[in-house]
Design an enzyme around this catalytic site. Structure first.
Site, mmCIF file in Angstrom:
data_model
loop_
_atom_site.group_PDB
_atom_site.id
_atom_site.type_symbol
_atom_site.label_atom_id
_atom_site.label_comp_id
_atom_site.label_asym_id
_atom_site.label_seq_id
_atom_site.Cartn_x
_atom_site.Cartn_y
_atom_site.Cartn_z
ATOM 1 N N ASP A 30 0.808 -1.230 0.000
ATOM 2 C CA ASP A 30 0.000 0.000 0.000
ATOM 3 C C ASP A 30 0.841 1.282 0.000
ATOM 4 O O ASP A 30 0.412 2.293 -0.527
ATOM 5 C CB ASP A 30 -1.053 0.005 1.121
ATOM 6 N N GLU A 53 10.724 -9.720 -2.079
ATOM 7 C CA GLU A 53 11.624 -8.574 -2.240
ATOM 8 C C GLU A 53 13.088 -8.980 -2.271
ATOM 9 O O GLU A 53 13.901 -8.353 -2.946
ATOM 10 C CB GLU A 53 11.381 -7.557 -1.127
ATOM 11 N N HIS A 117 0.807 0.668 10.559
ATOM 12 C CA HIS A 117 1.032 -0.751 10.235
ATOM 13 C C HIS A 117 2.388 -0.912 9.539
ATOM 14 O O HIS A 117 2.957 0.068 9.056
ATOM 15 C CB HIS A 117 -0.086 -1.273 9.335
ATOM 16 N N HIS A 118 2.878 -2.095 9.478
ATOM 17 C CA HIS A 118 4.180 -2.454 8.882
ATOM 18 C C HIS A 118 5.367 -1.879 9.653
ATOM 19 O O HIS A 118 6.487 -1.906 9.163
ATOM 20 C CB HIS A 118 4.324 -1.955 7.429
ATOM 21 N N GLY A 415 28.514 -13.736 -1.012
ATOM 22 C CA GLY A 415 28.256 -15.167 -0.798
ATOM 23 C C GLY A 415 26.965 -15.484 -0.077
ATOM 24 O O GLY A 415 26.951 -16.295 0.841
ATOM 25 N N ASP A 442 21.526 -27.705 -4.178
ATOM 26 C CA ASP A 442 20.173 -27.914 -3.633
ATOM 27 C C ASP A 442 19.901 -27.021 -2.419
ATOM 28 O O ASP A 442 18.826 -26.438 -2.281
ATOM 29 C CB ASP A 442 19.919 -29.395 -3.301
ATOM 30 N N ASN A 469 22.754 -32.965 -4.010
ATOM 31 C CA ASN A 469 23.693 -33.829 -3.286
ATOM 32 C C ASN A 469 23.267 -33.990 -1.826
ATOM 33 O O ASN A 469 24.052 -34.388 -0.979
ATOM 34 C CB ASN A 469 25.136 -33.309 -3.403
ATOM 35 N N GLY A 471 22.624 -31.950 0.594
ATOM 36 C CA GLY A 471 23.032 -31.100 1.717
ATOM 37 C C GLY A 471 23.942 -29.966 1.345
ATOM 38 O O GLY A 471 24.163 -29.653 0.184
ATOM 39 N N GLU A 475 29.700 -26.514 3.279
ATOM 40 C CA GLU A 475 29.818 -26.366 4.732
ATOM 41 C C GLU A 475 30.415 -27.625 5.353
ATOM 42 O O GLU A 475 31.161 -27.548 6.329
ATOM 43 C CB GLU A 475 28.435 -26.110 5.330
HETATM 44 O O1 TPU Z 1 27.038 -27.861 -3.766
HETATM 45 P P1 TPU Z 1 26.830 -27.599 -2.310
HETATM 46 O O2 TPU Z 1 26.140 -28.722 -1.613
HETATM 47 O O3 TPU Z 1 28.122 -27.185 -1.668
HETATM 48 O O4 TPU Z 1 25.881 -26.311 -2.262
HETATM 49 P P2 TPU Z 1 24.466 -26.096 -1.569
HETATM 50 O O5 TPU Z 1 23.680 -27.345 -1.518
HETATM 51 O O6 TPU Z 1 23.832 -24.968 -2.252
HETATM 52 O O7 TPU Z 1 24.828 -25.677 -0.104
HETATM 53 C C1 TPU Z 1 25.266 -24.379 0.247
HETATM 54 C C2 TPU Z 1 25.595 -24.406 1.718
HETATM 55 C C3 TPU Z 1 25.955 -23.081 2.324
HETATM 56 C C4 TPU Z 1 25.421 -22.518 3.471
HETATM 57 C C5 TPU Z 1 24.335 -23.071 4.332
HETATM 58 N N1 TPU Z 1 26.912 -22.258 1.877
HETATM 59 N N2 TPU Z 1 26.980 -21.208 2.673
HETATM 60 N N3 TPU Z 1 26.094 -21.343 3.660
HETATM 61 C C6 TPU Z 1 25.922 -20.346 4.741
HETATM 62 C C7 TPU Z 1 24.908 -19.298 4.341
HETATM 63 C C8 TPU Z 1 23.697 -19.233 4.961
HETATM 64 N N4 TPU Z 1 22.767 -18.310 4.588
HETATM 65 C C9 TPU Z 1 23.053 -17.440 3.601
HETATM 66 C C10 TPU Z 1 22.007 -16.448 3.155
HETATM 67 N N5 TPU Z 1 24.215 -17.488 2.932
HETATM 68 C C11 TPU Z 1 25.170 -18.370 3.294
HETATM 69 N N6 TPU Z 1 26.323 -18.356 2.651
HETATM 70 MG MG MG Z 2 24.135 -29.315 -1.861
#
Ligand code: TPU
Ligand code: MG
Length: 563
Positions: A30, A53, A117-118, A415, A442, A469, A471, A475
């Site tokens: 709004d 956003e 609001h907001h 990143g 993923d 993969n 996960g 990390e």
């Molecule tokens: O291929 P792969 O498995 O290494 O990549 P995937 O599956 O995209 O995992 C990425 C994992 C990751 C995290 C959780 N890389 N950096 N982080 C920390 C992180 C958390 N939140 C934000 C917004 N940015 C980050 N870099």
């Molecule tokens: Mg992954």
């Protein structure tokens, strides 16, 4: 309303048009609806409606990368703005002039002590602007239509001059208020160097480089933001020096250039490249950013005493700094002063390793990342742009050999995972003649997946690889724990959900080499967006991620200093 009347909103639209913005991203609310009405009056600009956003901000980031110019994103007050904040911080880190525009409270609200609001429910309406002030070069609130023209012009000029985002908040009852028509003026980019400082810096650099035995050139991430890529190429041509690129500057120097060695990234760079850079007696780094990520946890070993750093606005020699010297001008003037010297290049050629071709397996072979990237390499053409998300995609993407003309985008300074989905949307809009190839893990995909629906909505044609993969592998390699496993999704099925009745997206799931080959074949000929979900073993990752993760983990794990 007659066409000749200028309102605050139409003034902003005209100025955006003048600086080359043709599309803007956003979400309505709004506090910005009247502003959006004003924007829509300008038919030479197109609104791209996003799902949220944060993604709209990432899209504006991708658009600025694609066009090399500014971009714009429109949100509502506070709830929209604060969701956008993270993407704008990323644009700041990555030197992208994104113009963030938010609706704001009615100008009477403050005087009437009205709880709105907001908001936080307190009588402070300035907190979104104050928060944006930390992540922009200028953050302003427009409440008086007479002030609006100079405020808007100043903010736009700041964004273009410093290559940083700005925040403009427009009170909701001011967006349609009448103001001055846009008067003729130019919006210049960065200013020029101090002539004396430039001359002295060039003389000193030429003297040192001409006396060096095996000097080397390294391209850095600021080269593009400060419009110095062509000057860097000329310097490479004229000097004969061997050239390496820092990882976040991949594609800024033509990888097919005869002087190109590869990526300089310490222990995880291209084979032979680190050895040549680190054994040079003098290195000229053009526009570098040395961070824990870009140096693999400070594992790069260039002696600062053997380094000249040409930064965006200064040149740093060991023990001496010349200020107010612009990167492009410095490189341009230096090129004509250098004596050709290809000693380092000849040394590199002697140790250069032949990349051994990977033989594909039988079609039933379970997919590996090496086989996947061998195929992505084959897909690259001069009009490809690879967008590589944080994760193992960085390390696999970095090893792609780019044909002349193709581009590579990473958000390595900031990143923020999920960036690449929005950035792929914005990039596709900003560079309609290129075909983006997005490489997304993923885990990252789960943050911003819904923006694939906007990619489908506007009939864009990227090819998105989702690496399943199971996960957060990047990390895992820095520091593992149960939090690095994620909930599995049927990623490929999402395209059906987002297509609904009118979408033209298609998707594939590939677990074997044969399935991947079929998927890529179909993807390349599909006239619409494609998502390919690839199933990769949890432990299959690039060897460079293992090494880099070890260094970064060690750097993070340094114990606190004892007093
Ligand atoms: O291929 P792969 O498995 O290494 O990549 P995937 O599956 O995209 O995992 C990425 C994992 C990751 C995290 C959780 N890389 N950096 N982080 C920390 C992180 C958390 N939140 C934000 C917004 N940015 C980050 N870099
Ligand atoms: Mg992954």
């Amino acid at each position: 309303m007659s066409k000749s009347v200028t309102t605050v909103g139409s003034y902003l639209a005209s100025r955006l048009e003048e600086i080359g913005v043709q599309h803007y991203f956003g979400v309505p609310g709004d506090f910005n609806l009247v502003l959006l009405d004003q924007m829509l009056e300008n038919e030479r600009l197109q609104m791209i409606s996003c799902c949220n956003e944060l993604n709209a901000g990432y899209a504006a980031d991708g658009y600025a990368r694609a066009t090399g110019g500014p971009s714009a994103v429109f949100v509502t007050y506070s709830v929209g703005g604060l969701s956008l904040l993270n993407a704008i911080a990323g644009a700041y880190a990555e030197d992208l002039p994104v113009i963030a525009v938010s609706g704001g409270p009615n100008t009477n609200s403050e005087a009437e002590f009205e709880t709105l609001h907001h908001t936080l429910g307190v009588l402070d309406y300035d907190y979104p602007r104050a928060m944006f002030a930390k992540v922009t070069a200028e953050a302003i609130t427009i409440r008086d239509p007479r002030e609006a023209p100079q405020q808007i012009d100043h903010a736009i000029q700041t964004a273009l001059r410093f290559r940083k985002p700005v925040y403009i908040e427009i009170a909701c009852n001011i967006a349609s208020a009448i103001t001055s028509e846009p008067t003729a003026r130019s919006f210049g980019g960065p200013t020029s160097s101090d002539p004396l400082s430039l001359k002295c810096a060039v003389e000193k650099a030429a003297e040192l480089l001409n006396a060096a035995i095996k000097p080397v050139l390294v391209s850095g991430v600021k080269l593009r933001a400060f419009a110095a890529e062509s000057q860097f190429h000329k310097l490479a041509d004229q000097s004969g020096y061997a050239v390496a690129s820092m990882p976040n500057a991949k594609s800024f120097f033509d990888e097919q250039h005869p002087h190109y060695m590869g990526t300089y990234w310490g222990p995880v760079g291209s084979p032979g490249c680190g050895e040549i850079v680190e054994s040079a007696d003098l290195c000229l780094f053009a526009g570098p950013m040395f961070t824990d990520y870009s140096t693999a946890g400070h594992a790069t070993l260039v002696d600062p005493k053997k380094m000249i750093q040409a930064l965006a606005n200064s040149v740093v020699f060991p023990g001496q700094t010349f200020s107010n010297v612009k990167l492009a001008e410095f490189l341009e003037h230096l090129a004509v002063e250098l004596k050709p010297n290809n000693t380092a290049l000849a040394a590199y050629k002697r140790i250069q390793e032949d990349a051994t071709a990977l033989t594909p397996g039988v079609p039933e072979t379970p997919l590996s990342t090496r086989q996947l990237f061998a195929r992505i390499q084959q897909m690259l053409t001069p009009d490809s742009t690879v967008l590589a998300e944080t994760g193992d995609s960085w390390f696999n993407g970095m090893q792609l050999e780019l044909p002349t003309g193709s581009r590579f985008e990473v958000q390595m300074q900031y990143g923020s995972i999920g960036w690449s989905v929005g950035a792929t949307l914005g990039y596709s809009i900003g560079a309609p003649d290129r075909r983006p190839i997005a490489l997304i893990g993923d885990g990252s995909f789960q943050l911003t997946a819904q923006e694939v629906s906007t990619i489908i909505r506007y009939g864009l044609k990227p090819i998105i690889f989702v690496m399943n993969n199971g996960g957060y592998t990047i990390e895992v390699e820095i520091h593992d724990g149960p939090y690095n496993t994620i909930k599995n999704w049927n990623y490929a099925d999402l395209v059906n959900v987002f297509n609904a009745d009118d979408g033209n997206g298609c998707s594939f799931k590939a677990a074997t080499e044969g399935e991947l080959d079929d998927a890529i074949k179909a993807a390349v000929s599909h006239d619409g967006p494609v998502l390919i979900e690839v199933l990769i073993d949890r432990d299959d990752c690039n060897k460079n991620l293992l090494v880099w993760g070890g260094h970064v983990g060690k750097n993070n794990g340094r114990p606190p200093r004892s007093r």
